[in-house]
Design an enzyme around this catalytic site. Structure first.
Site, PDB file in Angstrom:
ATOM      1  CB  ALA A   1      -0.944  -0.010   1.196  1.00 59.18           C
TER       2      ALA A   1
ATOM      3  NE  ARG B   1      -0.248  -5.599   5.788  1.00 63.90           N
ATOM      4  CZ  ARG B   1      -1.482  -5.164   5.558  1.00 63.90           C
ATOM      5  NH1 ARG B   1      -1.939  -4.114   6.205  1.00 63.90           N
ATOM      6  NH2 ARG B   1      -2.253  -5.774   4.686  1.00 63.90           N
ATOM      7  CG  ASN B   2       0.507 -12.041   5.612  1.00 62.85           C
ATOM      8  OD1 ASN B   2      -0.159 -12.507   6.522  1.00 62.85           O
ATOM      9  ND2 ASN B   2      -0.015 -11.261   4.672  1.00 62.85           N
TER      10      ASN B   2
ATOM     11  CE  LYS C   1      -0.763 -11.333  -1.305  1.00 60.44           C
ATOM     12  NZ  LYS C   1      -0.344 -10.406  -0.252  1.00 60.44           N
TER      13      LYS C   1
HETATM   14  P1  NAD Z   1      -5.326  -2.590   7.471  1.00 56.79           P
HETATM   15  O1  NAD Z   1      -4.559  -3.841   7.666  1.00 56.79           O
HETATM   16  O2  NAD Z   1      -4.560  -1.319   7.382  1.00 56.79           O
HETATM   17  O3  NAD Z   1      -6.399  -2.569   8.655  1.00 56.79           O
HETATM   18  C1  NAD Z   1      -6.859  -1.419   9.279  1.00 56.79           C
HETATM   19  C2  NAD Z   1      -8.318  -1.170   8.973  1.00 56.79           C
HETATM   20  O4  NAD Z   1      -9.145  -2.105   9.697  1.00 56.79           O
HETATM   21  C3  NAD Z   1      -8.745   0.215   9.428  1.00 56.79           C
HETATM   22  O5  NAD Z   1      -9.538   0.827   8.442  1.00 56.79           O
HETATM   23  C4  NAD Z   1      -9.553  -0.068  10.678  1.00 56.79           C
HETATM   24  O6  NAD Z   1     -10.549   0.917  10.915  1.00 56.79           O
HETATM   25  C5  NAD Z   1     -10.189  -1.380  10.305  1.00 56.79           C
HETATM   26  N1  NAD Z   1     -10.718  -2.076  11.466  1.00 56.79           N
HETATM   27  C6  NAD Z   1     -10.066  -2.423  12.596  1.00 56.79           C
HETATM   28  N2  NAD Z   1     -10.927  -3.033  13.458  1.00 56.79           N
HETATM   29  C7  NAD Z   1     -12.131  -3.065  12.826  1.00 56.79           C
HETATM   30  C8  NAD Z   1     -13.422  -3.577  13.154  1.00 56.79           C
HETATM   31  N3  NAD Z   1     -13.644  -4.187  14.325  1.00 56.79           N
HETATM   32  N4  NAD Z   1     -14.434  -3.445  12.260  1.00 56.79           N
HETATM   33  C9  NAD Z   1     -14.226  -2.858  11.080  1.00 56.79           C
HETATM   34  N5  NAD Z   1     -13.031  -2.366  10.689  1.00 56.79           N
HETATM   35  C10 NAD Z   1     -12.006  -2.467  11.555  1.00 56.79           C
HETATM   36  O7  NAD Z   1      -6.260  -2.715   6.190  1.00 56.79           O
HETATM   37  P2  NAD Z   1      -5.809  -2.773   4.647  1.00 56.79           P
HETATM   38  O8  NAD Z   1      -4.325  -2.906   4.526  1.00 56.79           O
HETATM   39  O9  NAD Z   1      -6.470  -1.645   3.946  1.00 56.79           O
HETATM   40  O10 NAD Z   1      -6.400  -4.185   4.198  1.00 56.79           O
HETATM   41  C11 NAD Z   1      -7.652  -4.397   3.576  1.00 56.79           C
HETATM   42  C12 NAD Z   1      -7.532  -5.554   2.605  1.00 56.79           C
HETATM   43  O11 NAD Z   1      -6.654  -5.166   1.554  1.00 56.79           O
HETATM   44  C13 NAD Z   1      -6.924  -6.842   3.222  1.00 56.79           C
HETATM   45  O12 NAD Z   1      -7.637  -7.982   2.773  1.00 56.79           O
HETATM   46  C14 NAD Z   1      -5.512  -6.864   2.652  1.00 56.79           C
HETATM   47  O13 NAD Z   1      -4.999  -8.177   2.461  1.00 56.79           O
HETATM   48  C15 NAD Z   1      -5.691  -6.172   1.316  1.00 56.79           C
HETATM   49  N6  NAD Z   1      -4.453  -5.567   0.796  1.00 56.79           N
HETATM   50  C16 NAD Z   1      -3.612  -4.861   1.604  1.00 56.79           C
HETATM   51  C17 NAD Z   1      -2.459  -4.304   1.075  1.00 56.79           C
HETATM   52  C18 NAD Z   1      -1.489  -3.519   1.923  1.00 56.79           C
HETATM   53  O14 NAD Z   1      -0.338  -3.333   1.503  1.00 56.79           O
HETATM   54  N7  NAD Z   1      -1.883  -3.029   3.084  1.00 56.79           N
HETATM   55  C19 NAD Z   1      -2.181  -4.435  -0.289  1.00 56.79           C
HETATM   56  C20 NAD Z   1      -3.067  -5.142  -1.091  1.00 56.79           C
HETATM   57  C21 NAD Z   1      -4.211  -5.708  -0.522  1.00 56.79           C
HETATM   58  P1  13P Z   2       0.817  -8.116   3.330  1.00 55.16           P
HETATM   59  O1  13P Z   2      -0.600  -8.139   3.865  1.00 55.16           O
HETATM   60  O2  13P Z   2       1.606  -9.347   3.656  1.00 55.16           O
HETATM   61  O3  13P Z   2       1.540  -6.850   3.720  1.00 55.16           O
HETATM   62  O4  13P Z   2       0.700  -8.068   1.745  1.00 55.16           O
HETATM   63  C1  13P Z   2       0.248  -6.899   1.148  1.00 55.16           C
HETATM   64  C2  13P Z   2      -0.167  -7.185  -0.244  1.00 55.16           C
HETATM   65  O5  13P Z   2      -1.189  -7.801  -0.463  1.00 55.16           O
HETATM   66  C3  13P Z   2       0.729  -6.710  -1.326  1.00 55.16           C
HETATM   67  O6  13P Z   2       0.155  -6.900  -2.592  1.00 55.16           O
END
Ligand code: NAD
Ligand code: 13P
Length: 345
Positions: free
Chosen positions: A156, A272-273, A207
């Site tokens: 992100a 992060r994983n 993944k």
């Molecule tokens: P995050 O890991 O940053 O989580 C924080 C979010 O969770 C915040 O918006 C928070 O308000 C919310 N939250 C916490 N407790 C909560 C609750 N009880 N009810 C509702 N919301 C709550 O979130 P993210 O990184 O935006 O991840 C969202 C999806 O996107 C995940 O499935 C992740 O795998 C995917 N993703 C993440 C990334 C990345 O780099 N972060 C990249 C690609 C895909």
């Molecule tokens: P992580 O949740 O392991 O950080 O992976 C983020 C992601 O989905 C990158 O595409």
């Protein structure tokens, strides 16, 4: 007015980064889109002030996406029904454990606009006994909107900083792919569309399980050869799992697209994983403790996915066909020593 209106459900790191891109495109392409894009923020009091007010005044989400300026036409909104009011394009991007609560609220009569379309950027799977479902399919079933999937090599913060990358969208129709491409494609965020909604969804989910294995390898102090072996075996299991259980999915989604091989690579090096699994192998602390300690409120997706995948494979009597997935499950949940990871692979 005939213009599309975009709503983003989720405001964590990826939610905020995707909302930034969508709002920038809505502003530029204002013949096609309403310029205001709403983003659902779970209200929280931060230093005495509601988080939505802080985001709307400072245009920063300092908790989840530090130092990245958000566009002024992106409006943080606390109530889900206001976020989706009149929205025709809905982006689902909450951590997977919170999706059910969101869908219960959205499936009430009159909340969603008839004819709306959705896309899921959530990485994980839904398992019930011998059934497995993608979140795109779950969303479609629960709220009745056609749902695409977006997934790729997209850490992100790097995306939000404008570092060049690619992503993949899997769409049920050509019309959907043109719409979602208009929402997300940008010079530093290149969107490729494929017809394989399941392949794109499964690439993103599985993944994360392989990334835990990569983190164990790092925590054990092994080098690049071992990690490359884990990536190769992981990609093979990811591809075979999808082809075995999701009819019509395509091998090429895994070998050729960002949602396959490229996301696997970036997550196994910078995600992060990986980071939390390295700490798990080094410290022996449980994942819940490590998640709190290292992620500052962000959510780990791979451990729950490893458990869901294990439960599903056990129900289908196919555990033995996916030895890497099974090792990750046993190390994460059954006390197996991390150094057993490579035994018998
Ligand atoms: P995050 O890991 O940053 O989580 C924080 C979010 O969770 C915040 O918006 C928070 O308000 C919310 N939250 C916490 N407790 C909560 C609750 N009880 N009810 C509702 N919301 C709550 O979130 P993210 O990184 O935006 O991840 C969202 C999806 O996107 C995940 O499935 C992740 O795998 C995917 N993703 C993440 C990334 C990345 O780099 N972060 C990249 C690609 C895909
Ligand atoms: P992580 O949740 O392991 O950080 O992976 C983020 C992601 O989905 C990158 O595409």
């Amino acid at each position: 007015s005939g213009k599309h209106k975009i709503a983003v459900i989720g405001s964590g790191s990826w939610g905020s980064a995707l909302a930034k891109i969508a709002a920038e495109n809505a502003w530029k392409r204002n013949g096609e889109f309403h310029s205001e894009v709403r983003m659902w923020v779970r209200e929280k009091i931060v230093n005495g002030k509601p988080l939505t007010h802080v985001i709307n005044r400072t245009h920063l989400n300092s908790r989840y996406l530090p130092d990245v300026k958000l566009p002024r036409n992106l409006v943080a909104t606390p109530h889900l029904k206001d976020v989706v009011k009149d929205a025709t394009l809905i982006v689902f991007v909450v951590p997977h454990q919170f999706l059910h609560t969101v869908l219960s609220e959205l499936s009430r009569p009159g909340v969603l606009t008839p004819g709306a379309r959705a896309i899921s950027a959530i990485k994980g799977v839904e398992v019930n006994g011998t059934d497995i479902e993608t979140f795109a399919s779950l969303i479609e079933g629960r709220v009745g909107t056609p749902c695409s999937a977006l997934s790729g090599a997209n850490i992100a913060l790097e995306v939000a900083q404008g570092q060049f990358c690619e992503t993949t969208i899997g769409c049920p129709s050509h019309e959907d792919s043109l719409l979602w491409q208009a929402v997300f494609d940008a010079p530093t965020f290149r969107v490729t569309a494929v017809e394989d909604v399941n392949g794109v969804s499964l690439g993103g989910a599985l993944k994360n399980v392989v990334a835990l294995a990569a983190g164990f390898v790092d925590g054990l102090g092994y080098g690049g050869n071992t990690k490359a072996a884990i990536l190769r075996i992981g990609l093979k299991e990811m591809t075979e799992f999808c082809l075995e259980f999701f009819e019509g999915s395509q091998r090429e989604t895994f070998s050729n697209e960002s949602a396959g091989i490229a996301d696997l690579i970036t997550t196994c090096y910078g995600g992060r994983n990986r980071k939390c699994a390295e700490e798990f192998a080094k410290s022996g602390q449980p994942f819940e403790v490590i998640e709190k300690k290292l992620l500052n409120g962000q959510k780990l997706q791979g451990t729950a996915t490893a458990e869901e995948v294990h439960n599903f494979l056990r129900a289908r009597k196919r555990v033995h066909a996916y030895p890497l997935f099974e090792k990750v499950y046993q190390i994460s949940f059954e006390g197996m020593a991390p150094k057993q990871l490579v035994n018998g692979l």
